[in-house]
Design a protein around this motif. Structure first.
Motif, PDB file in Angstrom:
ATOM      1  N   ARG A   1       0.816  -1.222   0.000  1.00 45.28           N
ATOM      2  CA  ARG A   1       0.000   0.000   0.000  1.00 45.28           C
ATOM      3  C   ARG A   1       0.848   1.269   0.000  1.00 45.28           C
ATOM      4  O   ARG A   1       0.421   2.293  -0.531  1.00 45.28           O
ATOM      5  CB  ARG A   1      -0.919  -0.023   1.234  1.00 45.28           C
ATOM      6  N   ARG A   2       2.044   1.224   0.576  1.00 45.62           N
ATOM      7  CA  ARG A   2       2.870   2.437   0.560  1.00 45.62           C
ATOM      8  C   ARG A   2       3.302   2.785  -0.861  1.00 45.62           C
ATOM      9  O   ARG A   2       3.394   3.963  -1.217  1.00 45.62           O
ATOM     10  CB  ARG A   2       4.075   2.247   1.469  1.00 45.62           C
ATOM     11  N   ILE A   3       3.566   1.766  -1.683  1.00 40.70           N
ATOM     12  CA  ILE A   3       3.924   2.034  -3.086  1.00 40.70           C
ATOM     13  C   ILE A   3       2.714   2.578  -3.827  1.00 40.70           C
ATOM     14  O   ILE A   3       2.828   3.520  -4.622  1.00 40.70           O
ATOM     15  CB  ILE A   3       4.455   0.746  -3.741  1.00 40.70           C
ATOM     16  N   THR A   4       1.537   2.004  -3.570  1.00 47.45           N
ATOM     17  CA  THR A   4       0.318   2.500  -4.214  1.00 47.45           C
ATOM     18  C   THR A   4       0.051   3.947  -3.839  1.00 47.45           C
ATOM     19  O   THR A   4      -0.291   4.779  -4.698  1.00 47.45           O
ATOM     20  CB  THR A   4      -0.881   1.621  -3.801  1.00 47.45           C
ATOM     21  N   ALA A   5       0.209   4.296  -2.557  1.00 42.93           N
ATOM     22  CA  ALA A   5      -0.023   5.673  -2.116  1.00 42.93           C
ATOM     23  C   ALA A   5       0.983   6.628  -2.754  1.00 42.93           C
ATOM     24  O   ALA A   5       0.624   7.751  -3.173  1.00 42.93           O
ATOM     25  CB  ALA A   5       0.061   5.749  -0.591  1.00 42.93           C
ATOM     26  N   THR A   6       2.245   6.183  -2.853  1.00 44.11           N
ATOM     27  CA  THR A   6       3.276   7.052  -3.438  1.00 44.11           C
ATOM     28  C   THR A   6       2.989   7.330  -4.916  1.00 44.11           C
ATOM     29  O   THR A   6       3.029   8.481  -5.378  1.00 44.11           O
ATOM     30  CB  THR A   6       4.657   6.403  -3.282  1.00 44.11           C
ATOM     31  N   LEU A   7       2.697   6.299  -5.682  1.00 40.99           N
ATOM     32  CA  LEU A   7       2.437   6.478  -7.111  1.00 40.99           C
ATOM     33  C   LEU A   7       1.139   7.245  -7.349  1.00 40.99           C
ATOM     34  O   LEU A   7       1.042   8.042  -8.308  1.00 40.99           O
ATOM     35  CB  LEU A   7       2.387   5.120  -7.803  1.00 40.99           C
ATOM     36  N   THR A   8       0.134   7.030  -6.498  1.00 38.83           N
ATOM     37  CA  THR A   8      -1.113   7.789  -6.643  1.00 38.83           C
ATOM     38  C   THR A   8      -0.862   9.270  -6.405  1.00 38.83           C
ATOM     39  O   THR A   8      -1.387  10.135  -7.140  1.00 38.83           O
ATOM     40  CB  THR A   8      -2.156   7.263  -5.648  1.00 38.83           C
ATOM     41  N   SER A   9      -0.051   9.589  -5.391  1.00 46.86           N
ATOM     42  CA  SER A   9       0.274  11.002  -5.122  1.00 46.86           C
ATOM     43  C   SER A   9       1.047  11.612  -6.283  1.00 46.86           C
ATOM     44  O   SER A   9       0.777  12.763  -6.688  1.00 46.86           O
ATOM     45  CB  SER A   9       1.090  11.100  -3.828  1.00 46.86           C
ATOM     46  N   MET A  10       1.998  10.841  -6.830  1.00 46.16           N
ATOM     47  CA  MET A  10       2.764  11.346  -7.972  1.00 46.16           C
ATOM     48  C   MET A  10       1.862  11.604  -9.168  1.00 46.16           C
ATOM     49  O   MET A  10       1.985  12.640  -9.852  1.00 46.16           O
ATOM     50  CB  MET A  10       3.852  10.345  -8.338  1.00 46.16           C
ATOM     51  N   SER A  11       0.936  10.680  -9.440  1.00 46.10           N
ATOM     52  CA  SER A  11       0.019  10.866 -10.567  1.00 46.10           C
ATOM     53  C   SER A  11      -0.903  12.061 -10.337  1.00 46.10           C
ATOM     54  O   SER A  11      -1.179  12.836 -11.261  1.00 46.10           O
ATOM     55  CB  SER A  11      -0.809   9.593 -10.767  1.00 46.10           C
TER      56      SER A  11
ATOM     57  N   THR B   1      -7.791  10.669 -10.904  1.00 41.36           N
ATOM     58  CA  THR B   1      -6.899   9.851 -10.076  1.00 41.36           C
ATOM     59  C   THR B   1      -7.633   9.095  -8.970  1.00 41.36           C
ATOM     60  O   THR B   1      -7.457   7.878  -8.809  1.00 41.36           O
ATOM     61  CB  THR B   1      -5.815  10.737  -9.444  1.00 41.36           C
TER      62      THR B   1
END
Length: 452
Positions: free
Chosen positions: A107-117, A152
């Motif tokens: 989930r931390r990777i998902t949150a990071t990429l979602t924020s970047m997008s 997003t």
């Protein structure tokens, strides 16, 4: 999110897809995404000052990356973020975020990429609308934020929901499979317990019938042999022996008739602990886990003692230590020299202890009639603190005595041992130094918990 390569319908799906329809769906989405990016690549080529064909080819390559969404969802999202400044990859970004959120990526990777997008979409929208819309900066910021959130957040939330739902369904399916395996194991164990109950009940019935009938029949044979020996020499004694044989025969027939009457009786109504069964060895529906009882009934493990009580009477109705003198009198009447020695004061014993003690002495006397004709027999009974001990010992066989030719099935000592050990007692038997045989047993005064 990778597939497992399972075989569906006999055809193995290609590459990383678990099902062929997943592969067809991803290829179709990638085709639509490639066409979209190729269309947007025309405008990108004009803005970048490159040939249109190069922009179209670039768009085709970017859109085709969507075919990898199940294999490498992180890479698809990164490509979507990278081409965001070129204003292409709308479908690529939305589907990529959805796949990322629904996959098993941390989930931390998902949150990071979602924020970047989200940030990349906001920046691109702000830069593009700032020069096109003649309005204040606040309106541009609000509009850019709205578009960034709309492109997003919904796919991410949908992916999270569907991923959690899929994992929940998998967990429930695994639990259902586990419960099915446990139920199957419990069914196997129940069948084993039922088979054990059937074996125990057969052994119990055989042991009780042996104890009840064999003694009287043995005495009948002994009296018949004596009758044959004195028929001409002593008619009065022969008449007494004939009367005793008749009494023993009538008693044995009465007991056999009672047993057979119960065995032939109709099965009790359901709910009484015995279920009626049909012909054969398994009973009716729902009765496969029981043994066969009177009248073809299916007997469960819990109903086994009730069936034995119905066949042979309850422990309270059975013989007790008070009847030992009568038992010894029958053996004396058959010509056996038997003495009884009692030590200690008799206490109040459990009914099953009294009956078991009686049966041990009875079977030991029967064995003396069979294997030691003419031998002197001593029966010792000792009442101790919390237990009762009994011993039946015969001396060496009288060489001048004629045996009655009684058959032996070899179950007497085994039955005595099973009875005594079943109540938590101690049983010992074996020859003596004087050439005789001794049977000894010690029983606790009360019944061992759970003892049959």
């Amino acid at each position: 999110m990778t597939g497992t390569g399972e075989v569906q319908g006999g055809v193995r799906p290609p590459w990383w897809w678990a099902r062929r329809r997943d592969a067809v769906g991803d290829v179709g989405l990638a085709g639509v995404s490639a066409l979209e990016c190729a269309w947007e690549g025309v405008a990108f080529a004009r803005e970048a000052g490159v040939p249109t064909a190069a922009g179209v080819l670039f768009g085709l390559l970017v859109g085709s990356v969507l075919v990898l969404r199940r294999r490498w969802p992180i890479a698809v999202v990164l490509v979507g973020i990278a081409v965001a400044p070129a204003a292409m990859g709308f479908l690529l970004g939305v589907v990529g975020l959805y796949t990322l959120a629904s996959s098993d990526v941390p989930r931390r990777i998902t949150a990071t990429l979602t924020s970047m997008s989200l940030v990349a979409t906001f920046v691109v929208m702000y830069l593009r609308t700032r020069g096109d819309v003649e309005a204040d900066t606040m309106l541009v910021v609000v509009l850019s934020a709205f578009v960034a959130v709309a492109l997003t957040v919904p796919p991410v939330l949908l992916g999270l929901y569907l991923g959690a739902r899929r994992r929940l369904m998998e967990s429930l399916r695994e639990r259902a499979d586990s419960l099915e395996r446990e139920l199957s194991l419990l069914a196997d164990r129940a069948e084993e317990r039922a088979e054990w109950a059937r074996t125990e009940e057969r052994t119990r019935i055989a042991r009780d019938m042996h104890d009840v009938v064999a003694h009287r029949v043995s005495l009948m044979v002994v009296h018949a042999a004596a009758l044959e020996a004195v028929a001409l020499k002593d008619p009065a004694r022969a008449a007494r022996n004939a009367a005793l044989v008749g009494d023993m025969g009538r008693q044995a027939l009465t007991e056999l008739r009672e047993m057979l009457g119960v065995l032939r009786a109709q099965a009790p109504k359901p709910g009484a602990g015995v279920r009626a069964g049909g012909p054969g060895g398994h009973g009716g529906p729902g009765g496969a886990g029981g043994s066969r009882g009177p009248g073809g009934a299916a007997v469960t493990a819990a109903a086994a003692p009730a069936v034995t009580a119905a066949l042979f009477g309850s422990f309270e109705d059975g013989p007790s230590l008070a009847e030992l003198e009568t038992l010894l009198g029958q053996s004396r009447a058959a010509g056996m020299a038997v003495d009884m020695v009692v030590q200690g004061e008799r206490a109040a014993y459990a009914a099953e202890v009294e009956q078991t003690a009686y049966r041990v002495v009875q079977e030991a006397l029967t064995n003396c009639h069979k294997h030691a004709p003419g031998a002197r027999v001593v029966v010792r009974l000792a009442h101790r603190d919390g237990e009762v001990a009994m011993q039946v010992e015969n001396g060496p066989c009288d060489a001048g005595a004629d045996g009655a030719g009684l058959p032996s099935g070899g179950n007497g000592l085994l039955g005595m041992r099973e009875r005594v050990l079943g109540l938590g007692g101690v049983f010992v038997s074996g020859p003596t130094d004087a050439g005789g045989f001794r049977v000894s047993a010690v029983l606790p005064g009360g019944c061992r918990p759970g003892a049959a």
